[in-house]
Design a protein around this motif. Structure first.
Motif, PDB file in Angstrom:
ATOM      1  N   ASN A 113       2.212 -87.474 124.863  1.00  0.00           N
ATOM      2  CA  ASN A 113       1.508 -87.861 126.089  1.00  0.00           C
ATOM      3  C   ASN A 113       0.731 -89.122 125.761  1.00  0.00           C
ATOM      4  OD1 ASN A 113       2.395 -85.615 127.400  1.00  0.00           O
ATOM      5  ND2 ASN A 113       0.367 -84.747 127.778  1.00  0.00           N
ATOM      6  N   ILE A 114       0.630 -90.008 126.733  1.00  0.00           N
ATOM      7  CA  ILE A 114      -0.177 -91.215 126.524  1.00  0.00           C
ATOM      8  C   ILE A 114      -1.288 -91.250 127.572  1.00  0.00           C
ATOM      9  CG2 ILE A 114       1.414 -92.710 127.862  1.00  0.00           C
ATOM     10  CD1 ILE A 114       0.681 -94.923 125.737  1.00  0.00           C
ATOM     11  N   ILE A 115      -2.472 -91.662 127.123  1.00  0.00           N
ATOM     12  CA  ILE A 115      -3.666 -91.678 127.975  1.00  0.00           C
ATOM     13  C   ILE A 115      -4.081 -93.139 128.118  1.00  0.00           C
ATOM     14  CG2 ILE A 115      -6.132 -91.060 128.033  1.00  0.00           C
ATOM     15  CD1 ILE A 115      -3.471 -88.815 126.450  1.00  0.00           C
ATOM     16  N   PHE A 116      -4.301 -93.579 129.359  1.00  0.00           N
ATOM     17  CA  PHE A 116      -4.532 -95.011 129.591  1.00  0.00           C
ATOM     18  C   PHE A 116      -5.501 -95.217 130.741  1.00  0.00           C
ATOM     19  CE2 PHE A 116      -0.704 -93.320 131.487  1.00  0.00           C
ATOM     20  CZ  PHE A 116      -0.893 -93.600 132.826  1.00  0.00           C
ATOM     21  N   ILE A 117      -6.032 -96.445 130.806  1.00  0.00           N
ATOM     22  CA  ILE A 117      -7.040 -96.739 131.834  1.00  0.00           C
ATOM     23  C   ILE A 117      -6.757 -98.093 132.498  1.00  0.00           C
ATOM     24  CG2 ILE A 117      -8.893 -95.379 130.806  1.00  0.00           C
ATOM     25  CD1 ILE A 117      -9.953 -97.873 129.466  1.00  0.00           C
ATOM     26  N   ASN A 118      -7.389 -98.284 133.624  1.00  0.00           N
ATOM     27  CA  ASN A 118      -7.297 -99.550 134.333  1.00  0.00           C
ATOM     28  C   ASN A 118      -8.187-100.563 133.611  1.00  0.00           C
ATOM     29  OD1 ASN A 118      -8.650-101.430 136.436  1.00  0.00           O
ATOM     30  ND2 ASN A 118      -6.768-100.759 137.455  1.00  0.00           N
ATOM     31  N   GLN A 119      -7.595-101.690 133.253  1.00  0.00           N
ATOM     32  CA  GLN A 119      -8.321-102.693 132.458  1.00  0.00           C
ATOM     33  C   GLN A 119      -9.565-103.217 133.186  1.00  0.00           C
ATOM     34  OE1 GLN A 119      -7.234-103.966 129.180  1.00  0.00           O
ATOM     35  NE2 GLN A 119      -9.379-104.623 129.245  1.00  0.00           N
ATOM     36  N   ARG A 120      -9.441-103.473 134.488  1.00  0.00           N
ATOM     37  CA  ARG A 120     -10.591-104.011 135.238  1.00  0.00           C
ATOM     38  C   ARG A 120     -11.741-103.026 135.252  1.00  0.00           C
ATOM     39  NH1 ARG A 120      -8.366-104.193 140.401  1.00  0.00           N
ATOM     40  NH2 ARG A 120      -6.502-103.396 139.409  1.00  0.00           N
ATOM     41  N   ALA A 121     -11.424-101.741 135.368  1.00  0.00           N
ATOM     42  CA  ALA A 121     -12.479-100.716 135.368  1.00  0.00           C
ATOM     43  C   ALA A 121     -13.197-100.727 134.013  1.00  0.00           C
ATOM     44  CB  ALA A 121     -11.884 -99.340 135.648  1.00  0.00           C
ATOM     45  N   PHE A 122     -12.402-100.922 132.955  1.00  0.00           N
ATOM     46  CA  PHE A 122     -12.991-100.976 131.611  1.00  0.00           C
ATOM     47  C   PHE A 122     -13.870-102.217 131.473  1.00  0.00           C
ATOM     48  CE2 PHE A 122     -12.784-102.140 127.050  1.00  0.00           C
ATOM     49  CZ  PHE A 122     -13.271-100.961 126.487  1.00  0.00           C
ATOM     50  N   ASP A 123     -13.388-103.357 131.970  1.00  0.00           N
ATOM     51  CA  ASP A 123     -14.139-104.613 131.858  1.00  0.00           C
ATOM     52  C   ASP A 123     -15.471-104.561 132.610  1.00  0.00           C
ATOM     53  OD1 ASP A 123     -12.090-105.554 130.328  1.00  0.00           O
ATOM     54  OD2 ASP A 123     -11.146-106.735 131.927  1.00  0.00           O
ATOM     55  N   ARG A 124     -15.525-103.746 133.638  1.00  0.00           N
ATOM     56  CA  ARG A 124     -16.768-103.636 134.415  1.00  0.00           C
ATOM     57  C   ARG A 124     -17.869-102.870 133.676  1.00  0.00           C
ATOM     58  NH1 ARG A 124     -13.347-103.151 139.103  1.00  0.00           N
ATOM     59  NH2 ARG A 124     -13.309-100.893 138.911  1.00  0.00           N
ATOM     60  N   LEU A 125     -17.487-102.123 132.635  1.00  0.00           N
ATOM     61  CA  LEU A 125     -18.498-101.342 131.894  1.00  0.00           C
ATOM     62  C   LEU A 125     -19.290-102.268 130.976  1.00  0.00           C
ATOM     63  CD1 LEU A 125     -16.165 -98.431 130.701  1.00  0.00           C
ATOM     64  CD2 LEU A 125     -17.710 -98.381 132.682  1.00  0.00           C
ATOM     65  N   ASP A 126     -20.540-101.899 130.689  1.00  0.00           N
ATOM     66  CA  ASP A 126     -21.274-102.723 129.710  1.00  0.00           C
ATOM     67  C   ASP A 126     -20.723-102.437 128.310  1.00  0.00           C
ATOM     68  OD1 ASP A 126     -22.642-100.532 128.496  1.00  0.00           O
ATOM     69  OD2 ASP A 126     -24.048-100.524 130.186  1.00  0.00           O
ATOM     70  N   GLU A 127     -21.102-103.286 127.388  1.00  0.00           N
ATOM     71  CA  GLU A 127     -20.474-103.238 126.063  1.00  0.00           C
ATOM     72  C   GLU A 127     -20.664-101.903 125.349  1.00  0.00           C
ATOM     73  OE1 GLU A 127     -20.884-106.146 122.440  1.00  0.00           O
ATOM     74  OE2 GLU A 127     -20.841-107.253 124.359  1.00  0.00           O
ATOM     75  N   ALA A 128     -21.875-101.360 125.455  1.00  0.00           N
ATOM     76  CA  ALA A 128     -22.156-100.099 124.766  1.00  0.00           C
ATOM     77  C   ALA A 128     -21.290 -98.972 125.332  1.00  0.00           C
ATOM     78  CB  ALA A 128     -23.636 -99.745 124.908  1.00  0.00           C
ATOM     79  N   THR A 129     -21.088 -98.988 126.644  1.00  0.00           N
ATOM     80  CA  THR A 129     -20.270 -97.943 127.281  1.00  0.00           C
ATOM     81  C   THR A 129     -18.803 -98.124 126.886  1.00  0.00           C
ATOM     82  OG1 THR A 129     -21.844 -97.969 129.117  1.00  0.00           O
ATOM     83  CG2 THR A 129     -19.775 -96.816 129.490  1.00  0.00           C
ATOM     84  N   GLN A 130     -18.361 -99.375 126.840  1.00  0.00           N
ATOM     85  CA  GLN A 130     -16.975 -99.637 126.401  1.00  0.00           C
ATOM     86  C   GLN A 130     -16.739 -99.084 125.003  1.00  0.00           C
ATOM     87  OE1 GLN A 130     -16.463-103.890 126.704  1.00  0.00           O
ATOM     88  NE2 GLN A 130     -15.896-103.783 128.863  1.00  0.00           N
ATOM     89  N   GLU A 131     -17.712 -99.340 124.137  1.00  0.00           N
ATOM     90  CA  GLU A 131     -17.583 -98.865 122.759  1.00  0.00           C
ATOM     91  C   GLU A 131     -17.523 -97.345 122.710  1.00  0.00           C
ATOM     92  OE1 GLU A 131     -20.494-100.213 119.667  1.00  0.00           O
ATOM     93  OE2 GLU A 131     -19.660-102.140 120.348  1.00  0.00           O
ATOM     94  N   ALA A 132     -18.361 -96.712 123.530  1.00  0.00           N
ATOM     95  CA  ALA A 132     -18.392 -95.241 123.553  1.00  0.00           C
ATOM     96  C   ALA A 132     -17.035 -94.690 124.002  1.00  0.00           C
ATOM     97  CB  ALA A 132     -19.499 -94.757 124.491  1.00  0.00           C
ATOM     98  N   VAL A 133     -16.391 -95.358 124.965  1.00  0.00           N
ATOM     99  CA  VAL A 133     -15.074 -94.916 125.445  1.00  0.00           C
ATOM    100  C   VAL A 133     -14.055 -95.017 124.303  1.00  0.00           C
ATOM    101  CG1 VAL A 133     -13.147 -95.493 126.992  1.00  0.00           C
ATOM    102  CG2 VAL A 133     -15.497 -95.507 127.866  1.00  0.00           C
ATOM    103  N   LEU A 134     -14.070 -96.145 123.614  1.00  0.00           N
ATOM    104  CA  LEU A 134     -13.091 -96.351 122.543  1.00  0.00           C
ATOM    105  C   LEU A 134     -13.309 -95.371 121.388  1.00  0.00           C
ATOM    106  CD1 LEU A 134     -12.859-100.257 122.495  1.00  0.00           C
ATOM    107  CD2 LEU A 134     -11.391 -98.607 123.684  1.00  0.00           C
ATOM    108  N   GLU A 135     -14.570 -95.118 121.087  1.00  0.00           N
ATOM    109  CA  GLU A 135     -14.873 -94.158 120.010  1.00  0.00           C
ATOM    110  C   GLU A 135     -14.425 -92.755 120.391  1.00  0.00           C
ATOM    111  OE1 GLU A 135     -18.982 -94.185 118.693  1.00  0.00           O
ATOM    112  OE2 GLU A 135     -18.721 -96.308 118.159  1.00  0.00           O
ATOM    113  N   ALA A 136     -14.733 -92.359 121.618  1.00  0.00           N
ATOM    114  CA  ALA A 136     -14.332 -91.019 122.073  1.00  0.00           C
ATOM    115  C   ALA A 136     -12.802 -90.909 122.095  1.00  0.00           C
ATOM    116  CB  ALA A 136     -14.907 -90.726 123.455  1.00  0.00           C
TER     117      ALA A 136
END
Ligand code: PCA
Length: 329
Positions: free
Chosen positions: A233-256
């Motif tokens: 299974n592959i899990i993916f997200i919309n790039q624009r939605a990711f870009d709208r997050l602040d940097e700390a939140t982006q990092e938290a998503v990638l870490e999780a």
């Protein structure tokens, strides 16, 4: 008198504070075709919880399981359009987009968890590139246990495949069934019970995990542990939605996501072991293919692989070569 003036003022202040807070916090919708009984869905829900915790609620991901919100085939287009922000699919259902996506449903390419993971690592750059062209970003991928064949009777003779109506989870598996002389039907996991109970299929190709979560013992008595391939299974997200997050939140998503990937592969192994036990406890006999059946599976698999090579892009073929060269080292 004073009280009546003070109350609206306080309300205004409270409302504007709330408005400021919600302008920051984001809420995402995520869809997966698999039900809550699947270890994949449990892992995905844990991922969402980890994100909420790590971001202190700055990002909430609401997971809609079992195809309840978006049908399997619509999940990726919906994430591309941004109708939903995140999705999970059986990677090989994307084979119409590019044959690279079905590389993990080919026999003889990766026959163990270690190889399956190496294949994911090898294919990830090309998959990331193809997704990027559509404004999608892959987060992680998790393997299912190896695929095998569920039948009413023990498979002892390749002749049994003749005309056998077999449920398959993707196009490539349908081709495989055809190569064996059978009659394939593409059926979503959640439709497996109906497919059997209405007599649409007599057999199915899937894992011990799905056999367990779909209570295969209600419909069949035997599982041939053919170790066909380990699809993901592959899990993916919309790039624009990711870009709208602040940097700390982006990092938290990638870490999780990194943690979810590691946890998911471990869950897959454990769920596979456990599910085999549950199947047997419920009366399913499990055996490995005999020589004649193994030879038929091999021939059908070789054909499938040859056909894939013809469909695949130069880049996809090159990725496969690099993966194989890496295994030899
Ligand atoms: N279960 C899913 C995909 C592969 C698997 O083991 C299914 O059969 O639909």
């Amino acid at each position: 008198m004073r009280k009546t003036i003070a109350t609206p003022l306080l309300l205004v202040t409270a409302c504007s504070l709330a408005a400021a807070a919600t302008a920051q916090a984001a809420e995402w919708t995520m869809a997966t075709p698999y039900g809550d009984a699947s270890f994949h869905t449990q892992n995905t829900k844990q991922f969402a919880e980890d994100v909420a915790e790590a971001t202190d609620g700055e990002l909430t991901i609401n997971v809609h399981s079992g195809g309840s919100l978006v049908a399997h085939g619509e999940i990726k287009p919906s994430v591309r359009r941004g109708t939903i922000e995140a999705g999970e699919v059986f990677m090989s259902v994307l084979s119409n987009d590019d044959p690279i996506f079905e590389i993990d449903t080919l026999p003889g390419v990766a026959g163990s968890y270690d190889e399956a993971f190496a294949l994911w690592e090898a294919t990830k750059p090309l998959i990331t590139e193809l997704f990027a062209e559509e404004g999608i970003m892959p987060l992680y991928a998790v393997s299912w246990p190896a695929q095998g064949i569920y039948t009413a009777d023990e498979l002892t003779d390749p002749e049994q495949f003749e005309g056998l109506r077999v449920r398959a989870p993707n196009i490539n598996t349908q081709r495989f069934v055809q190569n064996l002389g059978g009659n394939p039907t593409e059926t979503e996991e959640s439709d497996i019970p109906t497919a059997f109970s209405t007599g649409r299929v007599d057999a199915m190709i899937t894992s011990v995990s799905t056999g367990n979560s779909m209570t295969a013992w209600d419909y069949v008595d035997h599982y041939t542990d053919a170790n066909l391939w380990l699809p993901k299974n592959i899990i993916f997200i919309n790039q624009r939605a990711f870009d709208r997050l602040d940097e700390a939140t982006q990092e938290a998503v990638l870490e999780a996501a990194a943690r979810a990937e590691e946890r998911g592969w471990q869950m897959s192994r454990e769920d596979g072991d456990n599910s085999a036990v549950v199947l047997e406890e419920n009366g399913i006999t499990i055996s490995e293919p005999n020589e004649a059946v193994a030879a038929a599976l091999q021939a059908a698999g070789d054909q499938l692989f040859e056909d894939w090579l013809e469909r695949a892009s130069d880049e996809a073929r090159q990725v496969l070569e690099e993966y194989r060269a890496g295994l030899d080292n």
